[in-house]
Motif scaffolding. Structure first.
Motif, PDB file in Angstrom:
ATOM      1  N   GLN A 178       2.569 -31.390 -31.274  1.00 55.93           N
ATOM      2  CA  GLN A 178       2.735 -32.701 -30.719  1.00 55.93           C
ATOM      3  C   GLN A 178       1.597 -33.769 -31.249  1.00 55.93           C
ATOM      4  O   GLN A 178       1.501 -34.917 -30.600  1.00 55.93           O
ATOM      5  N   GLU A 227       3.717 -43.414 -28.645  1.00 60.07           N
ATOM      6  CA  GLU A 227       3.517 -41.752 -28.483  1.00 60.07           C
ATOM      7  C   GLU A 227       3.583 -41.334 -27.084  1.00 60.07           C
ATOM      8  O   GLU A 227       4.120 -40.293 -26.757  1.00 60.07           O
ATOM      9  N   ARG A 254       6.780 -40.896 -25.352  1.00 61.63           N
ATOM     10  CA  ARG A 254       7.825 -40.234 -25.855  1.00 61.63           C
ATOM     11  C   ARG A 254       8.479 -39.331 -24.521  1.00 61.63           C
ATOM     12  O   ARG A 254       7.558 -38.738 -23.806  1.00 61.63           O
ATOM     13  N   THR A 255       9.832 -39.253 -24.202  1.00 59.60           N
ATOM     14  CA  THR A 255      10.291 -38.689 -23.290  1.00 59.60           C
ATOM     15  C   THR A 255       9.899 -37.147 -23.076  1.00 59.60           C
ATOM     16  O   THR A 255       9.280 -36.556 -22.194  1.00 59.60           O
ATOM     17  N   ARG A 308       7.112 -35.796 -23.778  1.00 53.19           N
ATOM     18  CA  ARG A 308       5.673 -35.694 -23.241  1.00 53.19           C
ATOM     19  C   ARG A 308       5.684 -35.771 -21.679  1.00 53.19           C
ATOM     20  O   ARG A 308       4.638 -35.639 -21.115  1.00 53.19           O
TER      21      ARG A 308
END
Ligand code: 5GP
Length: 193
Positions: free
Chosen positions: A116, A185, A188-189, A191
């Protein structure tokens, strides 16, 4: 539950201006934590132990490798450099964003452990500009500058493994771009908890 911070890694050839960008970015980005690396290289003029780097003798560095205290480490220009695992993991789990300014070998090691993580490659406006910045900096002897330029060629091979490429033309623009990358960032889906 507290969200994990974003781990951003900034790499790029020696002389590209990573230090200048990192400094400006930290000044302008609240809550971004800088990870202070350990190294066996000698301090340059003005560098302070515990602030620029943790300057360690080689045997102490090796002990830390054996004790797995590093998130990543690499040998660069004949010296060892490494990121201490504990401060980075504590900051991230405390919800803080963390910035690593490390070389490409280290960047790839971190990405393998933390998929990640966000890898940003800082590019010079041109090869000539890189040479001129390294020469002007004059912090290394001529032979070292040559070493750094030839290693830069190899570093460019890692570019394709990075998530983002940012040209360091103007520091304020680079700061804005890196801040924007971090903000994007965060959205982001995958996350989302
Ligand atoms: P310098 O000696 O000019 O401070 O740094 C030389 C290179 O080491 C730079 O490319 C810098 O990004 C990299 N470096 C600094 N700290 C670390 C670290 O903890 N790990 C790795 N892999 N590279 C580092």
């Amino acid at each position: 539950m507290m969200e994990q911070g974003i781990l951003t890694i900034m790499s790029g050839p020696s002389g590209v201006g990573k230090g200048t960008v990192a400094k400006a970015l930290l000044e302008k980005t609240k809550d971004l934590v800088y990870s202070i690396s350990a190294t066996t290289r000698l301090p340059r003029e003005g560098e302070v132990n515990g602030s620029s780097y943790y300057f360690l003798p080689a045997d102490e560095f090796r002990k830390k490798i054996d004790r797995q205290e590093f998130l990543e480490w690499a040998q660069i220009y004949g010296n060892f450099y490494g990121t201490l695992r504990l401060p980075v993991e504590c900051a991230l789990s405390g919800g803080k964003d963390v910035l690593l300014e490390i070389d490409v070998q280290g960047g790839i090691q971190v990405k393998q452990k933390f998929p990640q993580a966000v890898l940003i490659f800082l590019l010079p406006p041109s090869q000539d500009e890189l040479e001129s910045r390294l020469t002007k900096r004059a912090s290394e002897p001529k032979a070292d500058i040559k070493k750094r330029l030839s290693w830069a060629e190899e570093e460019f091979e890692y570019l394709k493994l990075y998530d983002y490429a940012v040209v360091n033309d103007r520091v304020d623009e680079v700061v804005l771009k890196v801040q924007s990358i971090i903000v994007a960032e965060k959205c982001r889906t995958w996350r989302l908890k």
